[in-house]
Enzyme design. Structure first.
Site, PDB file in Angstrom:
ATOM      1  N   HIS A   1     -15.234  -5.149  -3.411  1.00 15.67           N
ATOM      2  CA  HIS A   1     -16.141  -5.065  -2.251  1.00 15.67           C
ATOM      3  C   HIS A   1     -17.528  -4.760  -2.792  1.00 15.67           C
ATOM      4  O   HIS A   1     -17.645  -3.517  -3.009  1.00 15.67           O
ATOM      5  CB  HIS A   1     -15.525  -4.087  -1.190  1.00 15.67           C
ATOM      6  CG  HIS A   1     -14.290  -4.692  -0.467  1.00 15.67           C
ATOM      7  ND1 HIS A   1     -14.288  -5.888   0.208  1.00 15.67           N
ATOM      8  CD2 HIS A   1     -12.889  -4.230  -0.476  1.00 15.67           C
ATOM      9  CE1 HIS A   1     -13.213  -6.069   0.770  1.00 15.67           C
ATOM     10  NE2 HIS A   1     -12.407  -5.148   0.483  1.00 15.67           N
TER      11      HIS A   1
ATOM     12  N   GLU B   1      -5.105   1.621  -2.254  1.00 19.41           N
ATOM     13  CA  GLU B   1      -6.081   2.712  -2.049  1.00 19.41           C
ATOM     14  C   GLU B   1      -5.427   4.081  -2.309  1.00 19.41           C
ATOM     15  O   GLU B   1      -5.883   5.126  -1.370  1.00 19.41           O
ATOM     16  CB  GLU B   1      -6.940   2.451  -0.886  1.00 19.41           C
ATOM     17  CG  GLU B   1      -7.568   1.174  -0.698  1.00 19.41           C
ATOM     18  CD  GLU B   1      -8.235   1.185   0.546  1.00 19.41           C
ATOM     19  OE1 GLU B   1      -8.406   1.896   1.486  1.00 19.41           O
ATOM     20  OE2 GLU B   1      -8.716  -0.126   0.821  1.00 19.41           O
TER      21      GLU B   1
ATOM     22  N   ASN C   1      -3.432  -1.816  -5.745  1.00 22.09           N
ATOM     23  CA  ASN C   1      -4.563  -2.300  -5.183  1.00 22.09           C
ATOM     24  C   ASN C   1      -5.851  -1.538  -4.748  1.00 22.09           C
ATOM     25  O   ASN C   1      -5.194  -0.272  -4.198  1.00 22.09           O
ATOM     26  CB  ASN C   1      -4.355  -3.233  -3.808  1.00 22.09           C
ATOM     27  CG  ASN C   1      -5.408  -4.357  -3.613  1.00 22.09           C
ATOM     28  OD1 ASN C   1      -5.984  -5.015  -4.518  1.00 22.09           O
ATOM     29  ND2 ASN C   1      -5.822  -4.103  -2.312  1.00 22.09           N
TER      30      ASN C   1
ATOM     31  N   GLU D   1     -10.048  -8.792  -2.971  1.00 20.97           N
ATOM     32  CA  GLU D   1     -10.686  -8.688  -1.822  1.00 20.97           C
ATOM     33  C   GLU D   1     -12.380  -9.044  -1.924  1.00 20.97           C
ATOM     34  O   GLU D   1     -13.075  -8.335  -1.480  1.00 20.97           O
ATOM     35  CB  GLU D   1     -10.373  -7.427  -1.071  1.00 20.97           C
ATOM     36  CG  GLU D   1      -9.114  -7.065  -0.674  1.00 20.97           C
ATOM     37  CD  GLU D   1      -8.856  -5.856  -0.081  1.00 20.97           C
ATOM     38  OE1 GLU D   1      -9.722  -5.270   0.388  1.00 20.97           O
ATOM     39  OE2 GLU D   1      -7.546  -5.331  -0.224  1.00 20.97           O
TER      40      GLU D   1
ATOM     41  N   ASP E   1     -16.052  -9.704  -1.939  1.00 19.09           N
ATOM     42  CA  ASP E   1     -17.162  -9.815  -1.171  1.00 19.09           C
ATOM     43  C   ASP E   1     -18.251  -8.977  -1.712  1.00 19.09           C
ATOM     44  O   ASP E   1     -18.110  -8.213  -2.402  1.00 19.09           O
ATOM     45  CB  ASP E   1     -17.022  -9.820   0.505  1.00 19.09           C
ATOM     46  CG  ASP E   1     -16.586  -8.441   0.905  1.00 19.09           C
ATOM     47  OD1 ASP E   1     -16.712  -7.435   0.320  1.00 19.09           O
ATOM     48  OD2 ASP E   1     -15.949  -8.384   1.786  1.00 19.09           O
TER      49      ASP E   1
HETATM   50  O1  9MR Z   1     -10.554  -6.595   7.034  1.00 13.75           O
HETATM   51  C1  9MR Z   1      -9.637  -6.004   7.480  1.00 13.75           C
HETATM   52  C2  9MR Z   1     -10.364  -5.593   8.679  1.00 13.75           C
HETATM   53  O2  9MR Z   1     -10.097  -6.436   9.719  1.00 13.75           O
HETATM   54  C3  9MR Z   1      -9.653  -4.219   9.461  1.00 13.75           C
HETATM   55  O3  9MR Z   1     -10.261  -4.025  10.461  1.00 13.75           O
HETATM   56  C4  9MR Z   1      -9.833  -3.026   8.399  1.00 13.75           C
HETATM   57  C5  9MR Z   1      -9.046  -1.749   9.074  1.00 13.75           C
HETATM   58  O4  9MR Z   1      -9.297  -0.785   7.968  1.00 13.75           O
HETATM   59  O5  9MR Z   1      -9.051  -3.449   7.148  1.00 13.75           O
HETATM   60  C6  9MR Z   1      -9.715  -4.533   6.785  1.00 13.75           C
HETATM   61  O6  9MR Z   1      -9.334  -4.918   5.220  1.00 13.75           O
HETATM   62  C7  9MR Z   1      -9.334  -3.750   4.230  1.00 13.75           C
HETATM   63  C8  9MR Z   1      -7.942  -3.895   3.298  1.00 13.75           C
HETATM   64  O7  9MR Z   1      -6.882  -3.994   4.318  1.00 13.75           O
HETATM   65  C9  9MR Z   1      -8.087  -3.042   2.446  1.00 13.75           C
HETATM   66  N1  9MR Z   1      -9.274  -2.916   1.443  1.00 13.75           N
HETATM   67  C10 9MR Z   1     -10.513  -2.849   2.310  1.00 13.75           C
HETATM   68  C11 9MR Z   1     -10.676  -3.909   3.440  1.00 13.75           C
HETATM   69  C12 9MR Z   1     -11.887  -3.986   4.236  1.00 13.75           C
HETATM   70  O8  9MR Z   1     -12.011  -2.679   5.003  1.00 13.75           O
END
Ligand code: 9MR
Length: 359
Positions: free
Chosen positions: A250, A173, A214, A278, A280
Site C-alpha cells: 500500500h 500484520e 502478510n 495488496e 495500490d
Molecule cells: O479492504 C478492506 C476494507 O474493506 C476493510 O474495511 C478494512 C478493515 O480493516 O480492511 C481492508 O483490507 C485490509 C486488509 O485486510 C489488510 N491490509 C490492509 C487492507 C486495507 O486496510
C-alpha cells in the site's frame, strides 16, 4: 486477430457488462500498440494476467468484495481471466465473517468469492486466518488462557484452510513498523506461539496450500523486513511450515521504498516465495496529471521489481478501481490509488503495469 482472440473472453452476462468489456479491450489494445513501439521487450499479450503468465508469473490478480459483485460493469472486468487470474476476498474470509461465535463457522459470503474464482478459472488467495482487526470480541475480550487461545487459533486456521483450500495469509500484520511483535490478544496471551500454531494447523488442514505471512512496510529493506526474515529463519529451524511472504504494497505516490527488488530477492534467498498481495498507490486528491504520471512510474517500479525476481510469483491489486478502493474511507482527502478510475476507465497506472512487465 488479437482483438478477436481477446473479445471472446468478454463475459456475456448482460449488455452493459459486454459493452464495458469491449470498450476496455479496445482501450487496452490501443494503449499496448503505443507501448509496443517504445518498450524494448514489448509483450504480445494485452491483458495483465495474460502478460504476467506469459512472463512466467503464476498470476496477476485483484481483491474484490461481495457488495461489489452486483455492479455489472465492474464484474465484466473482474471476471475476465486474461485480466485477472487470481482474486482475494477483501473481507469475507476474515475472522468476523467466518467465526462470529466460537465454533460457529459461516462460509456463505466467502464461498461466493471462492465459487466466483472457480467459475472464472481464477486462483484464490485466502485472506486471512489471524489478524488483530475484524476480530470478534469473543476472541479479543474472551480472557482465554494461553492453551485455550492456541486451541482457538488452531481450530480457526485449520477450519478455514481446510474449507477453502487455497494459498493463505495465515498471519497478517503481526509486527510493528519498528520490528517488534504487535501487542494484541494473540501475542499478549501466547507470546510468539500463536504463529507456529496457526501455520501448523493450516498445513495439517491442507498440505498443498501455500502458507504466507502478510504485512505492509516490508517491501523495502529495513527493521520490519528484517523481523520477518528472522521469523522465517526461526520458523524453518523449528520445522514450522511457512511458504511465502506477502508484501501488501500500500504505497503513496512518489514515496516508494528504495531497493524493492533486492528486498524481494533477500526473502527468496531464505527459501520462501514472495507475492505482492495488496498493491495500490494513493495520492492526495485531486488527482492531477503530474500525480497520475508519477503514479504510473510507481506502478511500473513495483511490477518491474517483481518481474525481475523469479521467486516473486504474482501481484494482486487491492481492488482495481477507485470506485471500490478502501483508501478514501481510511485516509481523508486521499484516493485515486488504483489503475482503473471511478468510471472504470484505464488510468496511466495501467500503462505503468504493462511497462513494468516489459522492461
Ligand atoms: O479492504 C478492506 C476494507 O474493506 C476493510 O474495511 C478494512 C478493515 O480493516 O480492511 C481492508 O483490507 C485490509 C486488509 O485486510 C489488510 N491490509 C490492509 C487492507 C486495507 O486496510
Amino acid at each position: 486477430m488479437v482483438v478477436r482472440v481477446r473479445l471472446i473472453y468478454c463475459n456475456l452476462r448482460d449488455i452493459i457488462g459486454l459493452t464495458m468489456c469491449y470498450l476496455s479491450r479496445l482501450a487496452i489494445l490501443l494503449s499496448t500498440i503505443s507501448l509496443a513501439a517504445a518498450a524494448p521487450q514489448a509483450v504480445a499479450a494485452t491483458e495483465l494476467n495474460a502478460i504476467a503468465q506469459q512472463l512466467g508469473k503464476l498470476y496477476f490478480g485483484t481483491a474484490t468484495d461481495n457488495p461489489e459483485l452486483t455492479d455489472a460493469a465492474y464484474t465484466a472486468i473482474l471476471n475476465d481471466r486474461n485480466m485477472f487470474g487470481q482474486i482475494t476476498a477483501a473481507n469475507s474470509m476474515k475472522w468476523d465473517a467466518t467465526e462470529p461465535a466460537r465454533g460457529q463457522f459461516t462460509f456463505a459470503a466467502g464461498d461466493v468469492i471462492a465459487n466466483l474464482a472457480k467459475t472464472n478459472g481464477q486462483l484464490l488467495r485466502g485472506h486471512n486466518c489471524v489478524w488483530h482487526q475484524q476480530l470478534p470480541s469473543w476472541v479479543s475480550n474472551g480472557g482465554f488462557s494461553k492453551a485455550d487461545l492456541l486451541s482457538i487459533v488452531g481450530t480457526h486456521c485449520g477450519t478455514l484452510v481446510g474449507h477453502f483450500k487455497v494459498a493463505w495469509d495465515v498471519v497478517n500484520e503481526i509486527f510493528n513498523d519498528d520490528g517488534t511483535i504487535r501487542q494484541d490478544v494473540f501475542s499478549q496471551t501466547t507470546g510468539m506461539d500463536f504463529i507456529a500454531t496457526a501455520f501448523r494447523a493450516a498445513r495439517a488442514a491442507d498440505p498443498n496450500a501455500k502458507l504466507y505471512a502478510n504485512d505492509f512496510n516490508i517491501e523495502g529493506p529495513g527493521v520490519k523486513a528484517t523481523a520477518y526474515q528472522n521469523l522465517i529463519r526461526t520458523l524453518k529451524s523449528q520445522g514450522v511450515p511457512i511458504d511465502g511472504i506477502g508484501m501488501q504494497s500500500h504505497f503513496i505516490v512518489g514515496e516508494l521504498p528504495a531497493n524493492i527488488k533486492q528486498n524481494i530477492q533477500d526473502f527468496v534467498n531464505l527459501g520462501v516465495e514472495v507475492a505482492i498481495t495488496e498493491l495500490d498507490v494513493r495520492m492526495t486528491l485531486p488527482a492531477t496529471a503530474a500525480l497520475l504520471a508519477q503514479q504510473e512510474k510507481d506502478y511500473q517500479t513495483v511490477i518491474q521489481a517483481c518481474n525481475e525476481v523469479p521467486g516473486c510469483i504474482g501481484v494482486t491489486l487491492w481492488d482495481f478501481t477507485d470506485k471500490f478502493s478502501w483508501v478514501p474511507g481510511t485516509f481523508a482527502g486521499q484516493g485515486a490509488a488504483c489503475p482503473w478510475d471511478e468510471n472504470l476507465a484505464l488510468k496511466p497506472a495501467f500503462t505503468g503495469i504493462v511497462n513494468g512487465f516489459s522492461s
